[in-house]
Design a protein around this motif. Sequence first.
Motif, PDB file in Angstrom:
ATOM      1  N   ALA A  43       5.767  17.908  -1.331  1.00 38.84           N
ATOM      2  CA  ALA A  43       4.671  17.451  -2.201  1.00 38.84           C
ATOM      3  C   ALA A  43       4.372  15.978  -1.963  1.00 38.84           C
ATOM      4  O   ALA A  43       3.210  15.561  -1.924  1.00 38.84           O
ATOM      5  CB  ALA A  43       5.029  17.694  -3.663  1.00 38.84           C
ATOM      6  N   LEU A  44       5.437  15.177  -1.790  1.00 43.68           N
ATOM      7  CA  LEU A  44       5.270  13.742  -1.566  1.00 43.68           C
ATOM      8  C   LEU A  44       4.527  13.475  -0.262  1.00 43.68           C
ATOM      9  O   LEU A  44       3.604  12.654  -0.207  1.00 43.68           O
ATOM     10  CB  LEU A  44       6.642  13.059  -1.543  1.00 43.68           C
ATOM     11  N   VAL A  45       4.907  14.199   0.794  1.00 34.05           N
ATOM     12  CA  VAL A  45       4.272  14.020   2.107  1.00 34.05           C
ATOM     13  C   VAL A  45       2.815  14.475   2.066  1.00 34.05           C
ATOM     14  O   VAL A  45       1.924  13.805   2.594  1.00 34.05           O
ATOM     15  CB  VAL A  45       5.053  14.786   3.197  1.00 34.05           C
ATOM     16  N   GLY A  46       2.558  15.614   1.399  1.00 35.23           N
ATOM     17  CA  GLY A  46       1.182  16.103   1.281  1.00 35.23           C
ATOM     18  C   GLY A  46       0.295  15.105   0.568  1.00 35.23           C
ATOM     19  O   GLY A  46      -0.846  14.864   0.965  1.00 35.23           O
ATOM     20  N   THR A  47       0.826  14.482  -0.480  1.00 33.83           N
ATOM     21  CA  THR A  47       0.054  13.490  -1.229  1.00 33.83           C
ATOM     22  C   THR A  47      -0.135  12.209  -0.425  1.00 33.83           C
ATOM     23  O   THR A  47      -1.197  11.587  -0.482  1.00 33.83           O
ATOM     24  CB  THR A  47       0.755  13.177  -2.564  1.00 33.83           C
ATOM     25  N   PHE A  48       0.873  11.818   0.348  1.00 31.38           N
ATOM     26  CA  PHE A  48       0.741  10.634   1.199  1.00 31.38           C
ATOM     27  C   PHE A  48      -0.399  10.819   2.194  1.00 31.38           C
ATOM     28  O   PHE A  48      -1.211   9.909   2.425  1.00 31.38           O
ATOM     29  CB  PHE A  48       2.059  10.366   1.935  1.00 31.38           C
ATOM     30  N   MET A  49      -0.486  12.011   2.766  1.00 26.46           N
ATOM     31  CA  MET A  49      -1.586  12.308   3.692  1.00 26.46           C
ATOM     32  C   MET A  49      -2.933  12.206   2.965  1.00 26.46           C
ATOM     33  O   MET A  49      -3.914  11.698   3.507  1.00 26.46           O
ATOM     34  CB  MET A  49      -1.419  13.717   4.274  1.00 26.46           C
ATOM     35  N   GLY A  50      -2.955  12.701   1.724  1.00 29.84           N
ATOM     36  CA  GLY A  50      -4.182  12.614   0.936  1.00 29.84           C
ATOM     37  C   GLY A  50      -4.585  11.179   0.661  1.00 29.84           C
ATOM     38  O   GLY A  50      -5.769  10.824   0.728  1.00 29.84           O
ATOM     39  N   TYR A  51      -3.604  10.309   0.397  1.00 29.99           N
ATOM     40  CA  TYR A  51      -3.898   8.893   0.158  1.00 29.99           C
ATOM     41  C   TYR A  51      -4.394   8.203   1.430  1.00 29.99           C
ATOM     42  O   TYR A  51      -5.181   7.256   1.361  1.00 29.99           O
ATOM     43  CB  TYR A  51      -2.666   8.165  -0.387  1.00 29.99           C
ATOM     44  N   CYS A  52      -3.923   8.663   2.565  1.00 22.75           N
ATOM     45  CA  CYS A  52      -4.426   8.102   3.823  1.00 22.75           C
ATOM     46  C   CYS A  52      -5.922   8.400   3.976  1.00 22.75           C
ATOM     47  O   CYS A  52      -6.695   7.545   4.411  1.00 22.75           O
ATOM     48  CB  CYS A  52      -3.650   8.676   5.006  1.00 22.75           C
ATOM     49  N   TYR A  53      -6.331   9.614   3.601  1.00 19.32           N
ATOM     50  CA  TYR A  53      -7.751   9.970   3.644  1.00 19.32           C
ATOM     51  C   TYR A  53      -8.536   9.107   2.657  1.00 19.32           C
ATOM     52  O   TYR A  53      -9.635   8.635   2.960  1.00 19.32           O
ATOM     53  CB  TYR A  53      -7.923  11.457   3.316  1.00 19.32           C
ATOM     54  N   THR A  54      -7.949   8.876   1.470  1.00 23.35           N
ATOM     55  CA  THR A  54      -8.585   8.018   0.465  1.00 23.35           C
ATOM     56  C   THR A  54      -8.773   6.607   0.998  1.00 23.35           C
ATOM     57  O   THR A  54      -9.838   6.007   0.862  1.00 23.35           O
ATOM     58  CB  THR A  54      -7.731   7.985  -0.813  1.00 23.35           C
TER      59      THR A  54
END
Length: 519
Positions: free
Chosen positions: A219-230
Amino acid sequence: MAFASLLEHVGGMGRFQVASVLLLALPVLMMASHNLLQNFTAAISDHRCRLRWEANTTSLDLQDLLKVSVPHGEQCRRFVTPQWWLLEVNSSAPNSSWPETEPCHDGWTYDHSVFTSTIITEWDLVCSSRGLKQLAQSLYMAGVLVGGIVFGGLSDRFGRRSLLTWCYLQMGTMGTCSSFAPTFTIYCLFRFLTGMAFSGIVLNSVSLSLEWMPTRTRALVGTFMGYCYTTGQFLLAGIAYAVPDWRWLQLTVSLPFFCFFIYSWWLTESARWLVMVGKPHQALKELQKVARINGKKEEGDKLDIEALRSYMEKEMASSRSRHTVVDLVRTPVVRRISCCLCFVWFSTSFAYYGLAMDLQNFDFNIYVIQLIFGAVDIPAKLVSIITITFVGRRFTQSLALILAGLAILANILVPRDLRVLRTALAVFGKGCLAASFNCVFLYTGELYPTVIRQTGMGLANTMARLGSITAPLVKMAGEVFPTLPFIIYGAAPVVSGLVAIFLPETRDTALPETVEEVE
């Protein structure tokens, strides 16, 4: 389940996993630049008909010349002959009829104060040709759709890393070619191929990162990827402000992918995938390399083919059978998962791009709006990761969609002159949709078993792109009934949020390897 134990055996979340996530995250920073690029490369500047008398008239200033040549506020027509009577005080139309007008046969004059050049000014995509702007974005999204179908299946067959390397090259090459496109048709072709590469990068980056991650950090890694897109949305606003010419902007966001292509040769193929396609020797080699990087060399050296087979006997047996898209609907539980995810992906993407790709509808500086729309993702994704981790995936997915839909529907009741409130509701809705995207990327990867995970991600991506292709068409319906787009954009997420309740919860469960495990 066994592979999760293997990952812990070779170091869990060690140096290798951290380095892999960082290398896979760098390209994600540039993904928003391509996905939302037409907010800037296809921005519509103020325009008017070019005047046929402009070159021959020197005695009048420009304002008077415009007054006699173009009806006030008109962008798509001009007077057939100069209307000199309009310069007179208290003048009225001769013969009590409005003078005859004609289309802009000599082209248009544009305001270049904000954008020095866009595809709109380059190819005159205004007035009767204004629909071509939406066509260009729809064709890009059609490329993303086709890429999801093509690269989703190919990566299950040829591997995550190989396809990812190819997609980096295709993204860099096609993006660069787009910046040199001599005609609108060729530009659309290159944008279509760029969209295909975008899909391949997203699908394989997510799978390659998740398949090397221990259960507790997914979950942490998936969210980190999402923040990179942000972060990429902030980056796009800055780059677009610094580079107002569309060709240079297109080139600027494309060239970095050649660097990503070069270093992608050093990425490690998914050992989980290697085992599932019957390549245990190569999988063992990769696992030992990971163990060495993570400082667990001794544990890695103890691994051999027999140990690997004992860990994953059931999974290796299942890999001997062929899996196709039919497996997504062949068994009851997977069929239910596939149907629910189709609703969720379509609605999230449909409403998201309906809001995010129409920044010029807000009466604010377009760069500021881009920053605000990017900024709202930060708290939205933070809240989503907290609820994903401590409450569950299903709750987060359902709540985010329902709140997004209600925010969009609420805008129907707000008067148009309350500009700030309407914008705030749209920003809140966009934040909820960003949280939904953040959750559904992780959720989909966890719901499907390894043997059909990429095929399932491909189906999900297909539904998302159908949503993003449909969104501009629905917006065009607003010319007939102004509130209709908001009704549709709002109703779709609410319905999908209710559908998401029927998905199984995956919190604190290991990734399934086979269809039988899911059933």
